[in-house]
Design a protein around this motif. Sequence first.
Motif, short mmCIF file in Angstrom:
data_model
loop_
_atom_site.label_atom_id
_atom_site.label_comp_id
_atom_site.label_asym_id
_atom_site.label_seq_id
_atom_site.Cartn_x
_atom_site.Cartn_y
_atom_site.Cartn_z
N ILE A 259 2.42 -1.32 7.54
CA ILE A 259 3.09 -0.44 6.58
C ILE A 259 3.56 -1.31 5.42
CG2 ILE A 259 5.04 1.11 6.16
CD1 ILE A 259 4.91 1.94 9.07
N ASP A 264 2.34 0.96 -3.53
CA ASP A 264 1.23 1.35 -2.67
C ASP A 264 0.37 0.12 -2.35
OD1 ASP A 264 -0.93 2.46 -1.37
OD2 ASP A 264 -1.28 4.03 -2.85
N THR A 266 -2.22 -0.04 -0.26
CA THR A 266 -3.49 0.35 0.37
C THR A 266 -4.56 -0.72 0.17
OG1 THR A 266 -3.03 2.71 0.10
CG2 THR A 266 -5.34 2.07 0.40
N THR A 279 0.68 3.41 5.72
CA THR A 279 1.40 4.02 4.61
C THR A 279 2.15 2.90 3.90
OG1 THR A 279 3.04 5.71 3.99
CG2 THR A 279 3.41 4.56 6.06
N ILE A 318 7.31 7.61 0.51
CA ILE A 318 6.18 6.92 1.12
C ILE A 318 4.87 7.58 0.70
CG2 ILE A 318 7.59 6.26 3.11
CD1 ILE A 318 5.98 8.20 4.83
N THR A 319 3.79 6.82 0.79
CA THR A 319 2.48 7.35 0.47
C THR A 319 1.90 8.09 1.67
OG1 THR A 319 1.36 5.33 1.21
CG2 THR A 319 2.02 5.44 -1.10
N GLU A 320 0.92 8.92 1.42
CA GLU A 320 0.21 9.57 2.53
C GLU A 320 -0.61 8.56 3.30
OE1 GLU A 320 -2.13 12.83 1.14
OE2 GLU A 320 -0.43 14.20 1.14
N GLY A 321 -1.22 7.59 2.58
CA GLY A 321 -1.99 6.55 3.25
C GLY A 321 -3.00 7.10 4.23
N LEU A 323 -2.04 8.53 7.11
CA LEU A 323 -1.30 9.42 8.01
C LEU A 323 -2.07 10.72 8.26
CD1 LEU A 323 2.28 9.09 6.45
CD2 LEU A 323 1.32 7.81 8.39
N ILE A 328 2.18 13.84 8.34
CA ILE A 328 2.67 14.12 6.98
C ILE A 328 3.66 15.28 6.99
CG2 ILE A 328 1.99 15.00 4.70
CD1 ILE A 328 -0.61 13.39 5.01
#
Length: 349
Positions: A259, A264, A266, A279, A318-321, A323, A328
Amino acid sequence: MKSRNFKSLLTLGLLSSLTLAACGADEGSDNASSSGSGEDYSIVMVTDVGGVDDKSFNQSAWEGMEAWGEEHKLEKGPDGYNYIQSDEDSQFVTNLNTAVNNNFDLIFGIGFKLKPAMIDVAEQNPDQNFVIIDETIEADNVSSVLFKDHEAAFLAGVAAAETTETDHVGFIGGQQSAVIDRFEAGFVAGVQDVNPDIKIDVEYAGSFGDAALGKQLAAAMYSSGADIIYHASGDTGNGVFSEAIDRMNSNPDQKLWVIGVDRDQTAEGEYDGGNLTLTSTLKGVGQAVQDIANASMEGNFPGGEISNFGLAEDSVGITEGALSEDVIKTVEDYKQQIIDGTITVPEAP
């Protein structure tokens, strides 16, 4: 010190239902000082250790500064915007004095570790305006910016607890402090609220710039059974990603996650078989830099004031990433409970 929220803090980059909404413009403070305007205005940031390419905290601030420069058609350099990199704590005073001597209108100190140095330099230069990020300084020529990192970290803990397959997760912090305590406290509280039986490993590297140690700490956690690690450690966290990537590349059948923090991350999770960034928690450092620079350029420098941003201000999240949809939805439910005050997230472990 007076407390204040900059309502112009804008989107951080969350997706879908986690999108952060833009807010209206702030009209400034009655007692704000005027320091210049337009193309005659210049800003600079003094970094914490780790540099502007740490892919985390410093980089987020620098990206905000670059966006401000682009907005006003200014170039990197002494007449527009710039950064002064700190490779160790002993350079903070020197770098802040360099910024003063180079006649920048507004000087940002990126990180709580700059507080002692900025107190000294700000006192010696009462006509110079400063901004401290992640700390507070009681001085008319200093604006203080805080973020409720524990709220975003709580959501990361919920996401980790809902995703782990081993019921074992980890947290790696940089240098232990009140700021990083908020990350740890929020993450642990989020995990435990979902499932108090999940094992949580907590380690501190004692540095925001030691990727090798971050890799070592991550190796020990993954070897002990953790399948998700949340890091709040700046450049040290790049070692956490490195360790997870090495393990996934050598054994694609296992499933490990990292995490990310502050922006972000990613891209840092890319490996041969996909992406392992579950995420990332976000904080609007870059947007805060832009907003305060704009307010100050217009003569509304918020000297002596504290800005404190959290979920309710759409300034952390937080980002969806990677998940799942179910996770979510769960995260979104917890987010609303925090905003409504149903859940109070602890700030200390």
